[in-house]
Enzyme design. Structure first.
Site, PDB file in Angstrom:
ATOM      1  CG  HIS A 188      -1.860  -1.201   1.200  1.00  0.00           C
ATOM      2  ND1 HIS A 188      -2.135  -1.965   2.306  1.00  0.00           N
ATOM      3  CD2 HIS A 188      -2.558  -1.757   0.179  1.00  0.00           C
ATOM      4  CE1 HIS A 188      -2.975  -2.930   1.986  1.00  0.00           C
ATOM      5  NE2 HIS A 188      -3.254  -2.822   0.700  1.00  0.00           N
ATOM      6  CD  GLU A 232      -0.699   0.759   4.392  1.00  0.00           C
ATOM      7  OE1 GLU A 232      -1.927   0.657   4.295  1.00  0.00           O
ATOM      8  OE2 GLU A 232       0.042  -0.245   4.469  1.00  0.00           O
ATOM      9  CG  HIS A 234       0.700  -3.560   5.377  1.00  0.00           C
ATOM     10  ND1 HIS A 234      -0.131  -3.311   4.322  1.00  0.00           N
ATOM     11  CD2 HIS A 234       1.260  -4.773   5.132  1.00  0.00           C
ATOM     12  CE1 HIS A 234      -0.106  -4.323   3.471  1.00  0.00           C
ATOM     13  NE2 HIS A 234       0.734  -5.230   3.936  1.00  0.00           N
ATOM     14  CD  GLU A 255      -1.316  -3.057   9.512  1.00  0.00           C
ATOM     15  OE1 GLU A 255      -1.786  -3.789   8.637  1.00  0.00           O
ATOM     16  OE2 GLU A 255      -1.093  -1.844   9.328  1.00  0.00           O
TER      17      GLU A 255
END
Ligand code: GEM
Ligand code: ZN
Length: 382
Positions: free
Chosen positions: A173, A176, A266, A342
């Site tokens: 992504h 990110e 991410h 994350e």
């Protein structure tokens, strides 16, 4: 009224200007990705506002891809190197950010950008090591190179066929950007010849590192998709060269090398924490993999107060995992320890930083620290 100017004609530049007539009420709209409805990323330059009280109003923040902006603060920079947070409010629809710029040129972004040029510099830094081979996998839809770094100590006494295959990918992504900062910190430590953990890991493992899985989306200023509008983290079931060559090429390489440990970096738009998401919902999940996941997290928590395992995504129910996600497809296909990592766009609520929030530098430190977790499990991943 002074003549203000906003531009986005640079790597990852993106914003729509609605009104620039009044520095106290600069009206903006966040643009969607070039071929999808995801709208969240912004990055632009404001000129002409030195000494003026500026308020930026993002009129459509409440209808962005991830509209929970509470606790989020816009990042700004004068020199594009040092980024800091500015006062930001969200009323449920409009996000407002205010400051009085010191100079007539200031940049604003959703998170600290990571440019394509910096990406190429990172490859150049790595290529300077005798432990690294920069491998070409193929081209993206816009014609950029997909590269993977193969990293090991060729002089190791461990036969290469017995070394563990450790894969790290990042920035599926593209918005990110903390994911590529994470990889920069990971690589700087892994290639530090004075670091004992790195020296042992380079004897025991072959690392395969893809610092940027989505070059085109990165340069285009997309949050979540590639040039064709594909969300790469939903393409791992049936990737194609026509729509998701980035995933197709990396998956083919993985089939060649095998995978004993997989990490996918991410960023998360809402949760102010660093956390991981694993494979508990995979059909092939076993007590062995559960034990490896717990050992990996415990080792990371032991070395990094910025990591935690209390807050995160809801667990997938047994057998209910979506195998089109990288972590789940790799974990299932290779029966290996496999984690999504994350990091927050906001801050780490357990250890907040008033001036910077979560940042590129803190992402780098986290990326360096994960090597301790790899070190703690590497002898037991198979
Ligand atoms: C996330 S990964 C979501 C994983 N969810 C669970 N429950 N394991 C995505 O792709 O939506 C990664 C990200 O975008 O940051
Ligand atoms: Zn993501």
């Amino acid at each position: 009224m002074p003549k203000l100017h906003i531009s986005t004609a640079f790597d990852s530049g993106s914003i729509e200007v609605v009104s620039l007539d009044d520095h106290r009420d600069i009206q903006l709209r966040i643009k969607p990705d070039n071929a999808s409805e995801f709208a969240q990323w912004f990055h632009f330059r404001l000129q002409g506002a030195a000494g003026l009280p500026v308020t930026l109003r993002f009129l459509n923040a409440g209808s962005s891809a991830y509209p929970d902006w509470h606790g989020y603060r816009v990042v700004a920079s004068y020199d594009r190197q040092h980024w800091f947070r500015i006062d930001t409010e969200f009323d449920g629809q409009v996000m407002s950010a205010s400051l009085t710029p010191y100079t007539n040129s200031i940049y604003f972004a959703y998170f600290e950008p990571y440019s394509w040029e910096r990406h190429l510099d990172l490859l150049g830094f790595a290529a300077g090591s005798d432990k690294v081979e920069v491998e070409h996998l193929g081209a993206t839809l816009d014609g950029r190179d997909m590269n993977v770094l193969r990293i090991t100590n060729e002089e190791s006494s461990v036969p290469v066929e017995h070394r563990k295959q450790v894969w790290l990918i990042a920035r599926q992504h593209p918005g990110e950007t903390m994911a590529e900062w994470f990889v920069e910190g990971f690589l700087e430590r892994l290639l530090d010849g004075d670091d004992p953990v790195s020296r042992v890991l380079l004897d025991k493992c072959v690392f395969h590192v893809v610092p940027n899985m989505n070059p085109d989306g990165s340069v285009r200023g997309n949050l979540r998709t590639n040039a064709a509008g594909a969300n790469l983290n939903r393409e791992w079931g049936t990737p194609t060269l026509a729509r998701s060559p980035e995933v197709y090429l990396v998956r083919e390489k993985m089939r060649e090398t095998g995978v004993d440990l997989f990490l996918d970096a991410h960023g998360d738009e809402a949760r102010p924490y660093n956390f991981v998401a694993g494979c508990e919902g995979n059909p092939g999940y076993t007590p062995r993999l559960h034990h490896l996941e717990e050992a990996f997290k415990a080792a990371w928590i032991a070395v990094s107060p910025d990591f935690q395992d209390v807050h995160g995504y809801d667990k997938d129910a047994p057998g209910e995992a979506n195998l089109t996600l990288a972590t789940n497809w790799v974990g299932q296909h290779f029966d290996c320890l496999s984690y999504t990592i994350e990091m927050p766009f906001k801050d780490n609520a357990n250890l907040p930083d008033e001036e910077y929030g979560w940042s590129g530098e803190r992402s780098k430190k986290l990326g360096a620290g994960v090597l301790n977790a790899v070190y703690s499990v590497i002898d037991t991943v198979r």
